[in-house]
Write an enzyme that holds these catalytic residues in place. Structure first.
Site, short mmCIF file in Angstrom:
data_model
loop_
_atom_site.label_atom_id
_atom_site.label_comp_id
_atom_site.label_asym_id
_atom_site.label_seq_id
_atom_site.Cartn_x
_atom_site.Cartn_y
_atom_site.Cartn_z
N ASP A 53 -7.25 3.13 -9.00
CA ASP A 53 -6.35 2.02 -8.66
C ASP A 53 -5.17 2.03 -9.62
O ASP A 53 -5.32 2.34 -10.79
CB ASP A 53 -7.07 0.67 -8.72
N ARG A 64 -10.21 -13.29 -3.74
CA ARG A 64 -10.98 -12.39 -2.87
C ARG A 64 -11.44 -11.11 -3.54
O ARG A 64 -12.22 -10.37 -2.96
CB ARG A 64 -10.15 -12.04 -1.63
N ASP A 121 -4.61 -0.76 0.52
CA ASP A 121 -3.97 -1.79 1.33
C ASP A 121 -2.72 -1.25 2.00
O ASP A 121 -1.84 -2.01 2.37
CB ASP A 121 -3.63 -3.01 0.46
N PHE A 123 -0.75 2.21 4.36
CA PHE A 123 -0.95 3.38 5.23
C PHE A 123 -0.56 4.68 4.56
O PHE A 123 -1.09 5.74 4.90
CB PHE A 123 -0.20 3.19 6.55
N GLU A 124 0.35 4.61 3.62
CA GLU A 124 0.74 5.85 2.93
C GLU A 124 -0.48 6.48 2.25
O GLU A 124 -0.73 7.69 2.38
CB GLU A 124 1.82 5.53 1.89
N CYS A 162 -9.35 12.67 13.58
CA CYS A 162 -8.80 12.21 12.30
C CYS A 162 -7.93 10.98 12.56
O CYS A 162 -7.74 10.58 13.71
CB CYS A 162 -8.00 13.33 11.62
N CYS A 179 -0.92 -8.74 3.91
CA CYS A 179 -1.49 -9.95 3.31
C CYS A 179 -0.39 -10.97 3.06
O CYS A 179 -0.63 -12.16 2.96
CB CYS A 179 -2.24 -9.61 2.03
N CYS A 236 -5.09 17.82 12.72
CA CYS A 236 -6.43 18.21 12.23
C CYS A 236 -6.88 19.53 12.85
O CYS A 236 -7.67 20.26 12.24
CB CYS A 236 -7.45 17.09 12.41
#
Lengths: 333, 74
Positions: A53, A64, A121, A123-124, A162, A179, A236
């Site tokens: 991270d 959360r 969080d 898409f990259e 994929c 979010c 793929c």
């Protein structure tokens, strides 16, 4: 024998349960989903967990993100997560990687795992994980949540479709809720991530995971199981890894849910924070704090955090262009 | 031909949850999403009779079509 794993051994059986001790899993993203994914896998006794991270714990995370407490505010999530998970299970290997997943480091960071868990969080990162999975054959599990909804999809190309068989390109920011725009309920993320962790235990013990994409709207009492595409995409099929092959050097983007901008560099570099500190103090006329991992300080109404790997956070009213300009001026292009 | 169209999450805002809609024979999925003002880049998943389907797929009478956005957060 009554031991730590006695109850899950009754359910899984001795031999499948014991396989968990030999398994290596990467959890990418230690936010709300990652907290739950990593907690279940650590407690289940997965032998090795690498926790990746890039972020620091912030107050708005605590609603959360179950691995963190108020005492963790400002700490790197990967480090705080490793400590908390070690309290739950000291018998497994836990490695914290405070790192931003980019095309320049994804191959290296995600090499040598039996499974990659998506706790991200964005898409990259997911398209990068998908490329690594295409290249190495490593299974991965997509877990997403927003509002009161969640979705989980186990993938293992080329055995399964994929991510790009379903969506060819990452959606542009603004085309999907975040979010920031839709908000998010802690328990919704928790259920989706627990579902993902359960699918992970199936894979790690040698069972087939759920073959369909599961999508829930917990708030409106709805669920769907979507059969994945019947055909394989060219990416793929031909092992085309466009996202891993992308060569960019500097990106600035607005922070989700917060006023500010994140600056990322590719490949990650090593900043000499000790050398930057006096330069920034001279420039701003204020003290800057070097924690070893990050250098923090203010200029005008903006608060800056420069990480050792070259990444930066700029909090306050600032556009991505202006933040990028500041960075280039201070750190270099 | 009659197509049952289901919308999910924020696609429902200003539209509907489920409707039986009349389309001419030969209509493709992308024409239905277009008629609802859903841009292709917004649509994460399209389900036709319970299975993922491509936007070019031509519909037939009685089909059940569902559009979902992607869930990106975490």
């Amino acid at each position: 024998m009554i031991d730590r794993y006695a109850k899950q051994r009754i359910f899984l059986g001795r031999e499948p349960e014991a396989r968990l001790r030999d398994r290596r899993v990467a959890v990418v993203g230690l936010g709300a989903t990652g907290s739950v994914l990593a907690s279940w896998l650590a407690r289940a006794g997965v032998g090795h967990l690498t926790l990746i991270d890039r972020d620091l714990v912030e107050l708005s995370n605590l609603q959360r993100q179950l691995l963190y407490g108020e005492g963790d505010l400002g700490r790197p999530k990967a480090e705080a997560a490793r400590e908390r998970l070690a309290e739950a299970n000291s018998s497994i290997e836990l490695v914290a990687q405070v790192a931003d997943l980019t095309s320049g480091n994804a191959r290296e960071l995600l090499a040598g795992f039996d499974l990659i868990m998506d706790g991200t969080d964005n898409f990259e990162a997911r398209f990068l994980i998908n490329d690594v999975a295409i290249l190495t054959g490593t299974p991965w599990i997509y877990t997403g949540a927003i509002g009161g909804e969640g979705m989980v999809w186990p993938l293992n190309p080329p055995r399964t479709p994929c991510l790009r068989c379903l969506i060819e390109e990452p959606p542009a920011s603004g085309d999907v809720d975040t979010c920031d725009s839709a908000g998010v309920l802690g328990p919704a993320v928790g259920i989706a991530a627990s579902w993902g962790a359960l699918e992970a235990i199936k894979i790690l013990t040698g069972r087939e995971p759920h073959p369909e994409l599961a999508r829930f709207d917990f708030w409106h009492n709805e669920r769907q199981f979507i059969q994945p595409p019947a055909t394989r995409c060219r990416f793929c099929t031909d092992k085309v890894t466009e996202f891993l092959d992308a060569r960019w050097t500097l990106k600035a983007s607005s922070l989700c849910g917060l006023e500010g901008v994140q600056i990322r560099v590719n490949p990650p570099r090593q900043l000499d924070l000790a050398a930057l500190k006096p330069r920034l103090e001279a420039r701003t006329g204020r003290d800057w704090k070097d924690s070893g991992l990050a250098l923090t300080g203010t200029e005008g109404e903006l608060r800056f955090t420069l990480f050792k790997d070259g990444r930066a956070l700029v909090h306050g009213p600032v556009t991505p262009e202006r933040a990028k300009g500041w960075y280039t001026e201070v750190v270099g292009a | 031909m009659l197509i049952t169209v289901k919308l999910f999450a924020n696609f429902r805002v200003g539209r509907f949850v489920v409707e039986v809609r009349d389309y001419p024979a030969g209509t493709a999925i992308k024409a239905v999403s277009g008629s609802l003002g859903l841009a292709s880049q917004e649509i994460g998943m399209t389900m036709l009779n319970g299975r993922h389907a491509e936007p070019e797929r031509v519909l037939k009478d009685g089909d059940v079509l569902a559009f979902f956005p992607l869930l990106g957060g975490g």
